[in-house]
Design an enzyme around this catalytic site. Sequence first.
Site, PDB file in Angstrom:
ATOM      1  N   HIS A  46       5.373  -9.931  -7.687  1.00 35.15           N
ATOM      2  CA  HIS A  46       6.175 -11.074  -7.228  1.00 35.15           C
ATOM      3  C   HIS A  46       6.373 -12.087  -8.365  1.00 35.15           C
ATOM      4  CE1 HIS A  46       7.151 -13.998  -3.691  1.00 35.15           C
ATOM      5  NE2 HIS A  46       8.198 -13.670  -4.410  1.00 35.15           N
ATOM      6  N   GLU A  97       0.832  -1.204   0.000  1.00 32.90           N
ATOM      7  CA  GLU A  97       0.000   0.000   0.000  1.00 32.90           C
ATOM      8  C   GLU A  97       0.874   1.264   0.000  1.00 32.90           C
ATOM      9  OE1 GLU A  97      -3.167  -0.791  -0.413  1.00 32.90           O
ATOM     10  OE2 GLU A  97      -3.549   1.350  -0.690  1.00 32.90           O
TER      11      GLU A  97
HETATM   12  N1  LIG Z   1      11.361 -12.208  -6.385  1.00 36.69           N
HETATM   13  C1  LIG Z   1      11.264 -13.508  -6.197  1.00 36.69           C
HETATM   14  O1  LIG Z   1      10.332 -14.153  -6.652  1.00 36.69           O
HETATM   15  C2  LIG Z   1      12.359 -14.241  -5.477  1.00 36.69           C
HETATM   16  C3  LIG Z   1      12.636 -15.575  -5.843  1.00 36.69           C
HETATM   17  C4  LIG Z   1      13.678 -16.251  -5.221  1.00 36.69           C
HETATM   18  C5  LIG Z   1      14.385 -15.636  -4.205  1.00 36.69           C
HETATM   19  N2  LIG Z   1      14.076 -14.355  -3.836  1.00 36.69           N
HETATM   20  C6  LIG Z   1      14.827 -13.675  -2.761  1.00 36.69           C
HETATM   21  O2  LIG Z   1      16.157 -13.492  -3.195  1.00 36.69           O
HETATM   22  C7  LIG Z   1      17.034 -13.708  -2.079  1.00 36.69           C
HETATM   23  C8  LIG Z   1      18.380 -14.174  -2.599  1.00 36.69           C
HETATM   24  O3  LIG Z   1      18.209 -15.463  -3.213  1.00 36.69           O
HETATM   25  P1  LIG Z   1      19.470 -16.358  -3.620  1.00 36.69           P
HETATM   26  O4  LIG Z   1      18.910 -17.599  -4.228  1.00 36.69           O
HETATM   27  O5  LIG Z   1      20.460 -15.567  -4.369  1.00 36.69           O
HETATM   28  O6  LIG Z   1      20.032 -16.694  -2.163  1.00 36.69           O
HETATM   29  P2  LIG Z   1      21.497 -17.148  -1.780  1.00 36.69           P
HETATM   30  O7  LIG Z   1      21.399 -17.730  -0.422  1.00 36.69           O
HETATM   31  O8  LIG Z   1      22.110 -17.959  -2.868  1.00 36.69           O
HETATM   32  O9  LIG Z   1      22.308 -15.769  -1.704  1.00 36.69           O
HETATM   33  C9  LIG Z   1      22.142 -14.816  -0.686  1.00 36.69           C
HETATM   34  C10 LIG Z   1      23.479 -14.106  -0.532  1.00 36.69           C
HETATM   35  O10 LIG Z   1      23.318 -13.020   0.374  1.00 36.69           O
HETATM   36  C11 LIG Z   1      24.535 -12.924   1.118  1.00 36.69           C
HETATM   37  N3  LIG Z   1      24.303 -12.140   2.311  1.00 36.69           N
HETATM   38  C12 LIG Z   1      23.670 -12.518   3.467  1.00 36.69           C
HETATM   39  N4  LIG Z   1      23.648 -11.484   4.324  1.00 36.69           N
HETATM   40  C13 LIG Z   1      24.257 -10.441   3.708  1.00 36.69           C
HETATM   41  C14 LIG Z   1      24.527  -9.104   4.077  1.00 36.69           C
HETATM   42  N5  LIG Z   1      24.162  -8.623   5.268  1.00 36.69           N
HETATM   43  N6  LIG Z   1      25.152  -8.310   3.187  1.00 36.69           N
HETATM   44  C15 LIG Z   1      25.537  -8.771   1.975  1.00 36.69           C
HETATM   45  N7  LIG Z   1      25.313 -10.029   1.567  1.00 36.69           N
HETATM   46  C16 LIG Z   1      24.682 -10.851   2.424  1.00 36.69           C
HETATM   47  C17 LIG Z   1      24.909 -14.374   1.387  1.00 36.69           C
HETATM   48  O11 LIG Z   1      26.280 -14.491   1.711  1.00 36.69           O
HETATM   49  C18 LIG Z   1      24.574 -15.024   0.053  1.00 36.69           C
HETATM   50  O12 LIG Z   1      25.697 -15.043  -0.806  1.00 36.69           O
HETATM   51  C19 LIG Z   1      16.291 -14.757  -1.224  1.00 36.69           C
HETATM   52  O13 LIG Z   1      16.648 -14.619   0.127  1.00 36.69           O
HETATM   53  C20 LIG Z   1      14.838 -14.465  -1.456  1.00 36.69           C
HETATM   54  O14 LIG Z   1      14.335 -13.637  -0.435  1.00 36.69           O
HETATM   55  C21 LIG Z   1      13.101 -13.648  -4.449  1.00 36.69           C
END
Ligand SMILES: NC(=O)c1ccc[n+]([C@@H]2O[C@H](COP(=O)([O-])OP(=O)(O)OC[C@H]3O[C@@H](n4cnc5c(N)ncnc54)[C@H](O)[C@@H]3O)[C@@H](O)[C@H]2O)c1
Length: 386
Positions: free
Chosen positions: A271, A258
Site C-alpha cells: 500500500h 493471503e
Molecule cells: N494505492 C493507494 O495508496 C491509493 C491512494 C489514493 C487513492 N487510491 C484509490 O484510487 C481510487 C481513485 O482515486 P482518484 O483520486 O483518481 O479518485 P477520483 O474520484 O478522482 O476518480 C475516480 C474516477 O472513477 C470513475 N468511476 C467511478 N465509477 C466508475 C466505473 N464503474 N467505471 C469507470 N469509471 C468509474 C469516476 O468517474 C472518477 O472519474 C480511489 O477510489 C482510491 O480507492 C489508492
Amino acid sequence: MYTIKTLNAISPVGLAKLPKNLFEVLVDSDAPDGVLVRSANMLDTEFKPNLLAIARAGAGVNNIPLERCSEQGIVVFNTPGANSNAVAELVTGMLIAGSRNLAAAAQWTAGLKGDPDMAKNVEKGKKQFVGGEIKGKTLGVIGLGAIGAKVANNAIHLGMEVYGYDPYISIEAAWSLSGKVHHCVNLNDMLPLCDFVTIHVPYLPTTKDTINAQTLSLCKDGVRILNYARGELVNNDAILEALDSGKAGAYLTDFPCEAVLGHPGVVCTPHLGASTPEAEDNCAEMAATEISDYLRNGNITHSVNMPEVSQPRAGGKRICIIHKNEPGMISQITGLTTAGKLNIENMVNKSKKDMAYTMLDVTGAVDPQIAQKLAAIPAIIRVRVL
Ligand SMILES: NC(=O)c1ccc[n+]([C@@H]2O[C@H](COP(=O)([O-])OP(=O)(O)OC[C@H]3O[C@@H](n4cnc5c(N)ncnc54)[C@H](O)[C@@H]3O)[C@@H](O)[C@H]2O)c1
C-alpha cells in the site's frame, strides 16, 4: 485572528499557508475556529459552538462525525487528488517493472550473493526474466479521475497507445486528459484491445470485482493487470486462475492479501501508492488553503458535507449562511436583507443533500443585529458576516 488546532503533525508546507498575522496554530486549544487533522479519531469529540471547520489532510473522512458536523454547521473538508501524482508515478513505474519482470528478476539476483561464478550465472540466468518494452503497447485505463488521468497521460508520454473508460468522468478530469487518449464508451469493447489494464475507480458495491472471470475472458492473452486502487476491485480467484492458465501475464497490486501473496505472476507492494512526503505536503497544503479560504471568505471548496460555493468577493460585507435545504429559505433571507436596506451585489445558493449554503455580498450599512435576526429563522444553522 483565527485559532487553528492541529490534531496530528501537519506538514510545515501546509502550515505556511496560514499567515501568522491571521492565524494562530496550536496543538492545544479548547475552542479553536478550525481543526486540521490527518487520521486522529474525532468520532467522539465534543465540538464547541465556535468551531467552524475541520479540514482532513487526506481523502477518507471516516474519522470525522459528518452528520453531527452538519447539524452544528461545521464544514468538513478533504483533499481529493492531492496524492494523485504519488499513485500515478508508482503505477507508471510498475507498468515498466511489470513488463520487464523486475520484481522476480531482483529477487533471483539477490540469491546470487556469494556465488563465485556470479558474472557467468547472471548472463545465463537473465533469459528467464526478459520482458518487452511498453512503448507501442496498449494500455486500458478504467476510471479517469485524478489518478487515472495522470496515469493515462504518463503512458502517452512513454509512447503507449492508451484507451480510457469512465462513464462518469468529471469536467476537470476531462480537461486534464491528453487528447491522444482513445475514449471507450464500453468496458467490454476496450478490454480486448489492451496489453495492460489499470483500474482507478472508487470501491463501491457496483465496482466490486470489476476484474472478474468474465471481464478477464475478454482480455488479450497475457494481459497484465494493475490494481493500485482497492483490492476488492479484482476478484482474487479469477485473477489467480487467469495467471495459472496464461490468460493473464501478471497481476501487480498495492493490496497484498493471503490469497494472492506468493502466487506466481503476482507482484505486491505494501500500500505504497500515496506514501510519499510530497503527497503529505500536498494534502496539508490543500487542507490549509481550504480552511483559510472558508474562515476568511466563506468560500467552500472540496467539502464532504456542504455544497461547493466559491466566488470572488464583490465588495462590501459577505453574509454566509448554512441552513437546511428547505423551500422558502431565499425569500426569508432576502426579506431580512431588504428590510435592512442592504443591496445584494452577488448571491449564490447551493445545496448538497439536506444541507444548503447561501452566500451574499452586500453593500449598505450592515445592521450589527442582522446575524442574530437571520439565525432566528428556524432552518438556519449558522450565520457569519465577514
Ligand atoms: N494505492 C493507494 O495508496 C491509493 C491512494 C489514493 C487513492 N487510491 C484509490 O484510487 C481510487 C481513485 O482515486 P482518484 O483520486 O483518481 O479518485 P477520483 O474520484 O478522482 O476518480 C475516480 C474516477 O472513477 C470513475 N468511476 C467511478 N465509477 C466508475 C466505473 N464503474 N467505471 C469507470 N469509471 C468509474 C469516476 O468517474 C472518477 O472519474 C480511489 O477510489 C482510491 O480507492 C489508492
